[in-house]
Design an enzyme around this catalytic site. Structure first.
Site, mmCIF file in Angstrom:
data_model
loop_
_atom_site.group_PDB
_atom_site.id
_atom_site.type_symbol
_atom_site.label_atom_id
_atom_site.label_comp_id
_atom_site.label_asym_id
_atom_site.label_seq_id
_atom_site.Cartn_x
_atom_site.Cartn_y
_atom_site.Cartn_z
ATOM 1 N N ASP A 197 -7.602 6.010 -5.387
ATOM 2 C CA ASP A 197 -6.450 6.882 -5.698
ATOM 3 C C ASP A 197 -6.741 8.377 -5.528
ATOM 4 O OD1 ASP A 197 -7.004 5.998 -9.180
ATOM 5 O OD2 ASP A 197 -7.922 7.616 -8.010
ATOM 6 N N TYR A 200 0.825 -1.214 0.000
ATOM 7 C CA TYR A 200 0.000 0.000 0.000
ATOM 8 C C TYR A 200 0.859 1.263 0.000
ATOM 9 C CZ TYR A 200 -4.424 -2.344 -0.009
ATOM 10 O OH TYR A 200 -5.492 -3.090 -0.424
ATOM 11 N N GLN A 223 -14.846 2.952 -7.548
ATOM 12 C CA GLN A 223 -14.215 1.856 -6.810
ATOM 13 C C GLN A 223 -12.738 2.185 -6.559
ATOM 14 O OE1 GLN A 223 -15.598 -2.182 -8.621
ATOM 15 N NE2 GLN A 223 -16.050 -0.608 -10.136
ATOM 16 N N CYS A 243 -1.603 4.625 15.779
ATOM 17 C CA CYS A 243 -2.473 5.745 16.142
ATOM 18 C C CYS A 243 -1.830 6.498 17.307
ATOM 19 C CB CYS A 243 -3.852 5.238 16.562
ATOM 20 S SG CYS A 243 -4.891 6.552 17.225
ATOM 21 N N HIS A 247 -14.801 2.048 -2.137
ATOM 22 C CA HIS A 247 -13.759 1.186 -1.559
ATOM 23 C C HIS A 247 -12.744 1.969 -0.731
ATOM 24 C CE1 HIS A 247 -14.672 -1.914 -4.967
ATOM 25 N NE2 HIS A 247 -15.601 -1.871 -4.048
HETATM 26 C C1 LIG Z 1 -13.898 -10.779 -7.034
HETATM 27 C C2 LIG Z 1 -15.361 -10.825 -6.632
HETATM 28 C C3 LIG Z 1 -16.048 -12.040 -7.105
HETATM 29 N N1 LIG Z 1 -15.463 -10.714 -5.162
HETATM 30 C C4 LIG Z 1 -16.378 -9.900 -4.621
HETATM 31 O O1 LIG Z 1 -17.167 -9.255 -5.258
HETATM 32 C C5 LIG Z 1 -16.300 -9.823 -3.123
HETATM 33 C C6 LIG Z 1 -17.049 -10.987 -2.494
HETATM 34 C C7 LIG Z 1 -18.458 -10.994 -2.769
HETATM 35 C C8 LIG Z 1 -19.377 -10.274 -2.153
HETATM 36 N N2 LIG Z 1 -20.575 -10.538 -2.695
HETATM 37 C C9 LIG Z 1 -20.451 -11.441 -3.657
HETATM 38 C C10 LIG Z 1 -21.398 -12.005 -4.506
HETATM 39 C C11 LIG Z 1 -20.973 -12.918 -5.412
HETATM 40 C C12 LIG Z 1 -19.608 -13.250 -5.450
HETATM 41 C C13 LIG Z 1 -18.668 -12.658 -4.616
HETATM 42 C C14 LIG Z 1 -19.104 -11.752 -3.731
HETATM 43 N N3 LIG Z 1 -16.789 -8.541 -2.642
HETATM 44 C C15 LIG Z 1 -16.335 -8.133 -1.437
HETATM 45 O O2 LIG Z 1 -15.577 -8.777 -0.738
HETATM 46 C C16 LIG Z 1 -16.838 -6.773 -0.955
HETATM 47 C C17 LIG Z 1 -15.678 -5.747 -0.946
HETATM 48 C C18 LIG Z 1 -15.256 -5.443 -2.335
HETATM 49 C C19 LIG Z 1 -14.042 -4.461 -2.315
HETATM 50 C C20 LIG Z 1 -12.796 -5.225 -2.252
HETATM 51 N N4 LIG Z 1 -11.626 -4.335 -2.386
HETATM 52 C C21 LIG Z 1 -10.963 -4.097 -3.490
HETATM 53 N N5 LIG Z 1 -9.752 -3.491 -3.480
HETATM 54 C C22 LIG Z 1 -9.203 -3.088 -2.183
HETATM 55 C C23 LIG Z 1 -8.894 -1.693 -2.193
HETATM 56 C C24 LIG Z 1 -7.674 -1.507 -3.021
HETATM 57 O O3 LIG Z 1 -6.618 -1.957 -2.581
HETATM 58 O O4 LIG Z 1 -7.813 -0.909 -4.066
HETATM 59 S S1 LIG Z 1 -11.695 -4.552 -4.945
HETATM 60 C C25 LIG Z 1 -10.630 -4.277 -6.292
HETATM 61 O O5 LIG Z 1 -11.415 -4.661 -7.401
HETATM 62 C C26 LIG Z 1 -12.264 -3.571 -7.690
HETATM 63 C C27 LIG Z 1 -12.812 -3.673 -9.090
HETATM 64 O O6 LIG Z 1 -11.827 -3.671 -9.992
HETATM 65 P P1 LIG Z 1 -11.949 -2.650 -11.255
HETATM 66 O O7 LIG Z 1 -11.895 -1.262 -10.751
HETATM 67 O O8 LIG Z 1 -13.113 -3.047 -12.098
HETATM 68 O O9 LIG Z 1 -10.563 -2.946 -11.964
HETATM 69 P P2 LIG Z 1 -10.192 -4.198 -12.900
HETATM 70 O O10 LIG Z 1 -8.721 -4.202 -12.996
HETATM 71 O O11 LIG Z 1 -10.890 -5.432 -12.469
HETATM 72 O O12 LIG Z 1 -10.807 -3.776 -14.319
HETATM 73 C C28 LIG Z 1 -10.294 -2.670 -15.020
HETATM 74 C C29 LIG Z 1 -11.148 -2.569 -16.287
HETATM 75 O O13 LIG Z 1 -10.781 -1.381 -16.966
HETATM 76 C C30 LIG Z 1 -10.573 -1.675 -18.351
HETATM 77 N N6 LIG Z 1 -9.576 -0.701 -18.825
HETATM 78 C C31 LIG Z 1 -8.239 -0.739 -18.663
HETATM 79 N N7 LIG Z 1 -7.671 0.403 -19.157
HETATM 80 C C32 LIG Z 1 -8.702 1.177 -19.627
HETATM 81 C C33 LIG Z 1 -8.783 2.470 -20.225
HETATM 82 N N8 LIG Z 1 -7.696 3.220 -20.436
HETATM 83 N N9 LIG Z 1 -9.997 2.949 -20.574
HETATM 84 C C34 LIG Z 1 -11.135 2.211 -20.358
HETATM 85 N N10 LIG Z 1 -11.124 0.965 -19.768
HETATM 86 C C35 LIG Z 1 -9.924 0.471 -19.417
HETATM 87 C C36 LIG Z 1 -10.150 -3.126 -18.423
HETATM 88 O O14 LIG Z 1 -10.512 -3.690 -19.665
HETATM 89 C C37 LIG Z 1 -10.970 -3.741 -17.260
HETATM 90 O O15 LIG Z 1 -12.249 -4.157 -17.693
HETATM 91 C C38 LIG Z 1 -11.357 -2.408 -7.537
HETATM 92 O O16 LIG Z 1 -12.024 -1.384 -7.026
HETATM 93 C C39 LIG Z 1 -10.307 -2.843 -6.537
HETATM 94 O O17 LIG Z 1 -10.399 -1.995 -5.491
HETATM 95 N N11 LIG Z 1 -17.241 -6.887 0.409
HETATM 96 C C40 LIG Z 1 -18.319 -7.617 0.742
HETATM 97 O O18 LIG Z 1 -19.046 -8.115 -0.077
HETATM 98 O O19 LIG Z 1 -18.485 -7.721 2.096
HETATM 99 C C41 LIG Z 1 -19.589 -8.527 2.514
HETATM 100 C C42 LIG Z 1 -19.965 -7.975 3.793
HETATM 101 C C43 LIG Z 1 -21.146 -7.301 3.860
HETATM 102 C C44 LIG Z 1 -21.554 -6.810 5.118
HETATM 103 C C45 LIG Z 1 -20.730 -7.017 6.251
HETATM 104 C C46 LIG Z 1 -19.504 -7.672 6.115
HETATM 105 C C47 LIG Z 1 -19.099 -8.144 4.860
#
Ligand SMILES: CC(C)NC(=O)[C@H](Cc1c[nH]c2ccccc12)NC(=O)[C@H](CCCC/N=C(/NCCC(=O)O)S[C@H]1O[C@H](COP(=O)(O)OP(=O)(O)OC[C@H]2O[C@@H](n3cnc4c(N)ncnc43)[C@H](O)[C@@H]2O)[C@@H](O)[C@H]1O)NC(=O)OCc1ccccc1
Length: 238
Positions: free
Chosen positions: A105, A68, A102, A145, A120
């Site tokens: 930054d 981080y 999401q 802290c 997030h």
């Molecule tokens: C992987 C997934 C299946 N897992 C989840 O969804 C999980 C689990 C889950 C919950 N519910 C579900 C239901 C079904 C299945 C799974 C789950 N969700 C969680 O755990 C969430 C928490 C989710 C947040 C997790 N933290 C992140 N990161 C940390 C911060 C950090 O360090 O940053 S998530 C991580 O992925 C997130 C999504 O990623 P994207 O932003 O979409 O980025 P990615 O790289 O994937 O995609 C980029 C895209 O851009 C495109 N691209 C690239 N360049 C360009 C460009 N130039 N222009 C345009 N497009 C472009 C690419 O083609 C691509 O498509 C980011 O925000 C990132 O933070 N919490 C929770 O549900 O808690 C419950 C709960 C509820 C109540 C009480 C207690 C608990």
């Protein structure tokens, strides 16, 4: 001009209440790596279970802080790009545009966006880690802290953790009031963020996706424009 393009132009022209859902892709052109892009994405190199979960921090806070801290420096050095700025121009034109991101930054705020919901959290903030941490006593160099002496952690949402109080509700409410929802630079895989465009579609609120690649949202979105956010968004704002 095809019928689809004509309808998109009409909707863009008439839109007054836009919500822009953004992901790591909108910051890619600022040099901030995404998570799931082939070769370059963080999750291509690292296991999220080792870096972005409370368990990972409990097991090895040093390792998590090192990652981080490196990402925080990168985000500090990065500059908002034409994609971030286009959303600010659109906001000024309309007198309001809500960004629901999401990204941790802070580049939307640095670009000048006034209404940003951080689903997030934010990598430039810390908070005290709740619960015991293995080997915390022999990690004096890790941030603590000043009041409680508790070990600090980045103020971001890790997998398995609830999103900040009220953010999901605020995001859902904004989407339900919108007359156009953008989904920009997100793989639409992470919940609950990935469900927000579906909230719009259920209410016949048009959804426009902008992404270099197709995503699970592409088949159901009204339009999916293929290309980079930094090129397409300025063209949409006109
Ligand atoms: C992987 C997934 C299946 N897992 C989840 O969804 C999980 C689990 C889950 C919950 N519910 C579900 C239901 C079904 C299945 C799974 C789950 N969700 C969680 O755990 C969430 C928490 C989710 C947040 C997790 N933290 C992140 N990161 C940390 C911060 C950090 O360090 O940053 S998530 C991580 O992925 C997130 C999504 O990623 P994207 O932003 O979409 O980025 P990615 O790289 O994937 O995609 C980029 C895209 O851009 C495109 N691209 C690239 N360049 C360009 C460009 N130039 N222009 C345009 N497009 C472009 C690419 O083609 C691509 O498509 C980011 O925000 C990132 O933070 N919490 C929770 O549900 O808690 C419950 C709960 C509820 C109540 C009480 C207690 C608990």
């Amino acid at each position: 001009m095809t019928h689809i393009e004509k309808r998109l132009r009409q909707v863009l022209h008439r839109a007054q209440r836009i919500v822009a859902l953004t992901g790591a892709g909108i910051s890619a052109e600022s040099g901030v790596p995404t998570f799931r892009d082939a070769q370059t994405g963080y999750w291509e190199q690292f296991d999220p279970g080792e870096l972005a979960t409370p368990e990972a921090f409990r097991r090895n806070p040093r390792r998590v802080w090192a990652w981080y801290a490196q990402r925080r420096r990168l985000a500090e050095q990065a500059q908002p790009n034409a994609g971030h700025r286009a959303l600010v121009d659109w906001e000024r034109q309309l007198g309001g545009l809500r960004v629901v991101t999401q990204n941790v930054d802070g580049l939307h705020q640095r670009a000048g966006s006034q209404q940003v919901t951080e689903l997030h959290g934010n990598i430039h903030r810390d908070r005290v880690f709740e619960g015991a941490v293995d080997g915390a006593s022999d990690a004096p160099e890790l941030p603590r802290c000043p009041c409680s002496g508790g070990l600090l952690r980045p103020d971001v949402v890790w997998f398995g953790e609830a999103l900040p109080e009220g953010t999901v509700e605020a995001a859902v409410a904004a989407v339900r009031e919108a007359d156009l929802v953008l989904s920009v630079g997100t793989s639409s895989l992470v919940q609950p963020a990935a469900s927000l465009p579906l909230e719009a579609l259920e209410r016949d609120i048009p959804v426009l996706e902008v992404n270099r690649e197709p995503t699970p949202l592409t088949p159901v979105a009204d339009w999916s424009l293929r290309g980079s956010a930094g090129e397409i968004l300025p063209a949409l704002v006109g």
